[in-house]
Motif scaffolding. Structure first.
Motif, short mmCIF file in Angstrom:
data_model
loop_
_atom_site.label_atom_id
_atom_site.label_comp_id
_atom_site.label_asym_id
_atom_site.label_seq_id
_atom_site.Cartn_x
_atom_site.Cartn_y
_atom_site.Cartn_z
N GLU A 92 20.25 4.47 -5.15
CA GLU A 92 20.66 5.16 -3.93
C GLU A 92 20.57 6.68 -4.05
OE1 GLU A 92 24.50 3.98 -6.20
OE2 GLU A 92 22.53 3.10 -5.73
N ASP A 93 20.38 7.17 -5.28
CA ASP A 93 20.28 8.62 -5.48
C ASP A 93 18.84 9.12 -5.52
OD1 ASP A 93 23.04 8.88 -5.58
OD2 ASP A 93 23.12 8.55 -7.74
N LEU A 94 17.87 8.22 -5.37
CA LEU A 94 16.48 8.64 -5.36
C LEU A 94 16.12 9.29 -4.02
CD1 LEU A 94 14.80 5.53 -7.04
CD2 LEU A 94 15.06 7.80 -8.04
N GLU A 95 15.29 10.30 -4.07
CA GLU A 95 14.87 11.01 -2.85
C GLU A 95 13.96 10.11 -2.02
OE1 GLU A 95 12.28 12.73 -0.37
OE2 GLU A 95 11.43 12.81 -2.38
N ARG A 96 14.23 10.00 -0.73
CA ARG A 96 13.51 9.07 0.13
C ARG A 96 12.96 9.74 1.40
NH1 ARG A 96 14.64 3.81 -1.62
NH2 ARG A 96 16.24 3.78 -3.24
N ASP A 97 12.85 11.06 1.37
CA ASP A 97 12.43 11.80 2.57
C ASP A 97 11.01 12.32 2.49
OD1 ASP A 97 14.97 11.47 3.72
OD2 ASP A 97 15.75 13.20 2.61
N SER A 98 10.24 11.86 1.52
CA SER A 98 8.87 12.35 1.40
C SER A 98 7.95 11.20 0.99
CB SER A 98 8.79 13.47 0.36
OG SER A 98 9.12 12.98 -0.93
N ILE A 99 6.66 11.49 1.05
CA ILE A 99 5.65 10.52 0.68
C ILE A 99 4.55 11.21 -0.13
CG2 ILE A 99 4.27 10.81 2.78
CD1 ILE A 99 3.79 7.76 2.72
N GLU A 100 3.99 10.53 -1.10
CA GLU A 100 2.95 11.09 -1.95
C GLU A 100 1.70 10.22 -1.80
OE1 GLU A 100 3.41 13.22 -6.15
OE2 GLU A 100 3.51 11.04 -6.33
N TYR A 101 0.80 10.66 -0.96
CA TYR A 101 -0.42 9.89 -0.72
C TYR A 101 -1.34 9.95 -1.95
CZ TYR A 101 0.57 9.74 4.33
OH TYR A 101 1.13 9.51 5.56
N PRO A 102 -2.22 8.99 -2.11
CA PRO A 102 -3.24 9.07 -3.17
C PRO A 102 -4.37 10.00 -2.74
CG PRO A 102 -3.50 7.04 -1.94
CD PRO A 102 -2.26 7.69 -1.40
N ARG A 103 -5.05 10.57 -3.73
CA ARG A 103 -6.24 11.38 -3.48
C ARG A 103 -7.43 10.68 -4.11
NH1 ARG A 103 -4.78 16.08 -5.59
NH2 ARG A 103 -4.31 17.11 -3.61
N PHE A 104 -8.49 10.46 -3.33
CA PHE A 104 -9.67 9.74 -3.79
C PHE A 104 -10.76 10.73 -4.21
CE2 PHE A 104 -7.34 6.86 -1.15
CZ PHE A 104 -7.50 5.61 -1.74
N HIS A 105 -11.24 10.59 -5.45
CA HIS A 105 -12.29 11.46 -5.97
C HIS A 105 -13.61 10.68 -5.92
CE1 HIS A 105 -9.23 14.30 -7.48
NE2 HIS A 105 -8.53 13.19 -7.74
N LYS A 106 -14.33 10.86 -4.82
CA LYS A 106 -15.50 10.03 -4.57
C LYS A 106 -16.65 10.32 -5.53
CE LYS A 106 -14.27 9.23 0.24
NZ LYS A 106 -14.66 9.27 1.65
N GLU A 107 -16.63 11.52 -6.13
CA GLU A 107 -17.74 11.87 -7.02
C GLU A 107 -17.73 11.05 -8.31
OE1 GLU A 107 -14.27 14.59 -8.04
OE2 GLU A 107 -15.19 13.73 -6.24
N THR A 108 -16.59 10.49 -8.68
CA THR A 108 -16.53 9.67 -9.90
C THR A 108 -16.30 8.20 -9.61
OG1 THR A 108 -14.18 10.20 -10.14
CG2 THR A 108 -15.75 11.58 -11.35
N CYS A 109 -16.13 7.85 -8.35
CA CYS A 109 -15.93 6.45 -7.97
C CYS A 109 -17.19 5.64 -8.28
CB CYS A 109 -15.61 6.37 -6.48
SG CYS A 109 -15.51 4.69 -5.83
N VAL A 110 -17.01 4.47 -8.89
CA VAL A 110 -18.16 3.62 -9.23
C VAL A 110 -18.29 2.43 -8.28
CG1 VAL A 110 -18.19 4.27 -11.67
CG2 VAL A 110 -16.77 2.33 -10.92
N VAL A 111 -17.53 2.47 -7.20
CA VAL A 111 -17.62 1.46 -6.13
C VAL A 111 -17.30 0.06 -6.65
CG1 VAL A 111 -18.97 0.78 -4.09
CG2 VAL A 111 -19.51 2.90 -5.25
N CYS A 112 -16.26 -0.05 -7.46
CA CYS A 112 -15.87 -1.38 -7.96
C CYS A 112 -14.99 -2.12 -6.95
CB CYS A 112 -15.15 -1.26 -9.29
SG CYS A 112 -13.52 -0.46 -9.21
#
Length: 505
Positions: A422-442
């Motif tokens: 109940e003490d964890l912060e719940r008012d924000s969100i951390e989206y992922p960032r996709f690095h397409k230059e190294t993605c191998v399309v798996c």
């Protein structure tokens, strides 16, 4: 970003970690190739770099080390030149200063925090002497009692996953199978020949008189500390081991009996086969135990053979519940240690931590969680006493890089960051960032998000590369964890109210 670090990690993992490795003998440049690879395997990158010499070490070399690689008999040999070449690019930010790893625990001085835990790895003179010579600070000698148990064969089993044959380990061993007289002789000789090393005598009695007698005998034999084994999960006789550790009144009674027989520090070794470890731990401390040790192995059954429905280890077609250890139990061990350290009555009590420690990073995590010494068995059983080199070097380098002056300075630093849900912060969100230059399309991120997440990742019909739907993404970051190339990373936290305003506008 390149894939080099990923390739090196995979290549190092293929190494057999041979004894008397032929690759080292074959190296015409005089490199300790096997030691370099072992340091990388145990996350001691700076140590691996130190072991290389001039830059471009493997240039103009015919790679005789690869020709001698024993893995080549069953697969492609380890690509050693690639490993050395990558290390040549890392020859910077290597700390020159060495930080002393000395620490005092329960009033006893240790040259470093690394101890062999009470098990077969510390069960006779020759084994412990070898470990001491190699740099281990101490040993919790295999548990000594007034009786000699009957053992079974086989007594070990392992849990494997994919190409890792040893992520978890089960044993059904009991206490020392040497006589009391033999064990006392081992302790006396070890203390006589290694006076600066620390001997912790693990004991197990069957009644109060035995606990008192054993404590007295251990002190007379030269032990520096005593560890009460209240936690072995596979004793053949009732009323021993974890049967004691789950009962606070028995823990209190036998702790008091042990203290009656000795003036040296006494540790109570806790069982994880319980919901609240704090309760027996408090019982031990109230009876003047000087410190705690945790965790012992976890009661387990593993690997049902679907051909004959026996379980490992198979003793004539049968087996019993045994003790589970190895890397897989580390999160459980850290949880129990946190539970005790967060308890008001226990927060200042010294703890010797164990459970899944293989690398210096594992050890550092236990120290950050409040342990002052750490004990290791399963990693030694798999890789040998030689891991002490990377344990010590890796920890010393970490301390130096982070401006610590001693091990003591980092004890418990992680505890304030463990809070109630109940003490964890719940008012924000951390989206992922996709690095397409190294993605191998798996497509692993897509599969995991759709089948195990919130269906927030889709794949481009043109490129096959992933993209995120912010209207569905909750920032759980499952995709970050499953990406095999590190091409997805966390982005900055954003306030939920801000995101809602953007969507409305």
């Amino acid at each position: 970003m390149t894939y080099e670090k990923i390739k090196i990690k995979k290549e190092v993992a293929r190494c057999l970690l041979c004894h008397d490795a032929p690759c080292t003998k074959a190296c015409k440049k005089g490199l300790k190739v096997a030691d370099i690879i072992r340091s990388l395997r145990f996350e001691n990158i700076t140590g691996a770099v130190r072991k290389t010499k001039e830059e471009n070490t493997c240039l103009n070399c015919n790679a005789s080390c690869m020709e001698s690689c024993r893995l080549g008999d069953i697969d492609e040999p380890v690509y050693i030149p690639q490993i050395i070449k990558e290390l040549d690019n890392c020859k910077r930010n290597i700390p020159e200063k060495k930080i002393s790893l000395e620490i005092d625990f329960c009033g006893v001085h240790f040259e470093n925090p690394f101890i062999l835990s009470s098990s077969v790895v510390g069960s006779n003179y020759e084994m412990v002497a070898k470990a001491f010579d190699m740099g281990w600070a101490g040993v919790a000698f295999k548990t000594i009692g007034l009786f000699k148990p009957d053992e079974v064969s086989p007594r070990f089993g392992a849990l494997e996953k994919e190409d890792n044959p040893f992520i978890g380990f089960k044993n059904i061993e009991q206490i020392s199978d040497h006589t009391l007289e033999e064990n006392l002789g081992f302790l006396r000789r070890l203390k006589r020949e290694y006076p600066d090393k620390i001997i912790i005598a693990s004991i197990m009695g069957q009644n109060e008189a035995e606990w008192t007698k054993l404590a007295r005998l251990m002190e007379e034999a030269g032990a520096d500390m005593i560890e009460c084994n209240f936690s072995c999960p596979q004793m053949a006789k009732e009323g021993l081991g974890s049967d004691v550790g789950t009962n606070p009144s028995l823990v209190a009674k036998y702790t008091a009996a042990t203290k009656k027989g000795t003036k040296i520090p006494v540790l109570a070794k806790m069982t994880p086969n319980i919901t609240k470890m704090q309760e027996p731990a408090i019982a031990a401390i109230r009876e003047k135990a000087d410190g705690l040790a945790a965790i012992n192995t976890i009661k387990s059954i593993m690997n049902v053979d679907l051909n004959n429905f026996s379980t490992a280890p198979n003793v004539g077609g049968k087996c019993s519940v045994g003790g589970y250890s190895g890397k897989a139990v580390k999160p459980i061990a850290l949880r129990f240690i946190n539970d005790m350290k967060q308890e008001k009555e226990l927060k200042n009590i010294p703890i010797s931590g164990m459970g899944g420690i293989e690398t210096w990073k594992d050890a550092a995590e236990f120290i950050a969680m409040g342990c002052e010494t750490v004990q290791i068995t399963t990693a030694v059983m798999q890789y040998g006493y030689r891991i002490i080199d990377d344990l010590k070097e890796g920890l010393s380098d970490y301390l130096a890089k982070n401006n610590f002056k001693s091990v003591k300075e980092m004890v418990g630093l992680a505890l304030e960051n463990i809070v109630a849900p109940e003490d964890l912060e719940r008012d924000s969100i951390e989206y992922p960032r996709f690095h397409k230059e190294t993605c191998v399309v798996c497509g692993r991120c897509y599969i995991s998000c759709f089948d195990g997440g919130h269906q927030a990742v889709s794949l481009s019909t043109k490129t096959g590369k992933p993209k995120m739907n912010p209207n569905k993404c909750v920032g759980c970051q499952l995709c970050v964890l499953v990406c095999p190339t590190g091409s997805i990373t966390p982005s900055k936290k954003r306030l939920l109210n801000k995101i809602k305003e953007e969507k409305i506008s």
